[in-house]
Design a protein around this motif. Structure first.
Motif, PDB file in Angstrom:
ATOM      1  N   ARG A   6       0.933  -1.183  -0.059  1.00  0.00           N
ATOM      2  CA  ARG A   6      -0.122  -0.002   0.109  1.00  0.00           C
ATOM      3  C   ARG A   6       0.919   1.099  -0.082  1.00  0.00           C
ATOM      4  N   LEU A   7       1.958   1.233   0.821  1.00  0.00           N
ATOM      5  CA  LEU A   7       2.891   2.518   0.860  1.00  0.00           C
ATOM      6  C   LEU A   7       3.424   2.619  -0.589  1.00  0.00           C
ATOM      7  N   LEU A  10       0.896   4.241  -2.902  1.00  0.00           N
ATOM      8  CA  LEU A  10       0.965   5.557  -2.727  1.00  0.00           C
ATOM      9  C   LEU A  10       2.128   6.429  -3.036  1.00  0.00           C
ATOM     10  N   ASP A  11       3.282   5.859  -2.938  1.00  0.00           N
ATOM     11  CA  ASP A  11       4.502   6.261  -3.173  1.00  0.00           C
ATOM     12  C   ASP A  11       4.643   6.633  -4.779  1.00  0.00           C
ATOM     13  N   LEU A  13       2.053   6.838  -6.831  1.00  0.00           N
ATOM     14  CA  LEU A  13       1.084   7.572  -7.648  1.00  0.00           C
ATOM     15  C   LEU A  13       1.619   8.883  -8.177  1.00  0.00           C
ATOM     16  N   LEU A  18      -1.758  12.236  -5.947  1.00  0.00           N
ATOM     17  CA  LEU A  18      -1.447  12.164  -4.461  1.00  0.00           C
ATOM     18  C   LEU A  18      -1.747  13.298  -3.599  1.00  0.00           C
ATOM     19  N   HIS A  21      -5.577  13.783  -3.505  1.00  0.00           N
ATOM     20  CA  HIS A  21      -5.959  12.623  -2.477  1.00  0.00           C
ATOM     21  C   HIS A  21      -5.835  13.356  -1.121  1.00  0.00           C
ATOM     22  N   ALA A  22      -4.510  13.783  -0.808  1.00  0.00           N
ATOM     23  CA  ALA A  22      -4.156  14.372   0.475  1.00  0.00           C
ATOM     24  C   ALA A  22      -5.370  15.538   0.879  1.00  0.00           C
ATOM     25  N   ASP A  61      -6.717   8.571   7.325  1.00  0.00           N
ATOM     26  CA  ASP A  61      -6.600   8.953   5.833  1.00  0.00           C
ATOM     27  C   ASP A  61      -5.571   9.899   5.694  1.00  0.00           C
ATOM     28  N   THR A  64      -2.058   9.356   6.453  1.00  0.00           N
ATOM     29  CA  THR A  64      -1.444   8.389   5.519  1.00  0.00           C
ATOM     30  C   THR A  64      -0.877   9.047   4.455  1.00  0.00           C
ATOM     31  N   PHE A  65      -1.788   9.998   3.754  1.00  0.00           N
ATOM     32  CA  PHE A  65      -1.115  10.898   2.774  1.00  0.00           C
ATOM     33  C   PHE A  65      -0.196  11.847   3.066  1.00  0.00           C
ATOM     34  N   ALA A  68       3.123  10.226   2.788  1.00  0.00           N
ATOM     35  CA  ALA A  68       3.637   9.649   1.635  1.00  0.00           C
ATOM     36  C   ALA A  68       3.946  11.042   1.129  1.00  0.00           C
TER      37      ALA A  68
END
Length: 155
Positions: A6-7, A10-11, A13, A18, A21-22, A61, A64-65, A68
């Motif tokens: 998952r990481l 995200l990295d 994207l 990215l 989403h953030a 969430d 997490t962003f 990233a």
């Protein structure tokens, strides 16, 4: 999917995606915190409490962003500097909203404790025997003032 996968996803994207989403997670979190603050100010504790699961999920969430973005900061600064700047401004908005939210929560907690302490004191006074002591005055026992009432300070 593992956490590492998952990481990595995200990295990988694109910068625009990215950051978008953030920013969406950030905006949603600020909105929920604003709703909670408004409800608490109005004294609607139960409705404010119902927002807790959403606030928790949105905070997770966003974190997490944000992590990233921290990991990809050099790439994002080169590929999407304007978006990174917008995120910084949004993060400052979140910090302001969080400070206000915490202030209102502390006030609500304090008011609740005061009310419960007053109720406990009144209940204790009603249950106390009203007799005269050896000095001809009504005896008072402060230890019995809060029998049967507990205050949860975990708010």
């Amino acid at each position: 999917m593992t956490a590492a996968a998952r990481l990595a996803a995200l990295d990988a994207l694109p910068a625009q995606e990215l950051c978008t989403h953030a920013e969406q997670a950030l905006t949603a979190l600020v909105d929920v915190m604003n709703q909670e603050t408004t409800l608490l100010r109005a004294g609607h504790m139960r409705q404010a409490g119902q927002l807790t699961p959403d606030k928790t999920r949105l905070a997770q969430d966003y974190v997490t962003f944000a992590r990233a973005i921290q990991r990809q900061s050099a790439r994002l600064a080169a590929e999407a500097p304007a978006l990174v700047q917008r995120l910084r401004a949004g993060h400052e908005s979140l910090a302001t909203q969080m400070a206000e939210n915490l202030r209102v929560l502390a006030t609500a907690k304090s008011v609740t404790e005061d009310v419960l302490t007053d109720v406990a004191r009144m209940v204790g006074q009603q249950n106390r025997a009203k007799t005269y002591g050896t000095a001809g005055t009504v005896a008072s026992d402060g230890a019995s003032a809060a029998k049967g009432i507990a205050i949860n300070r975990a708010l």
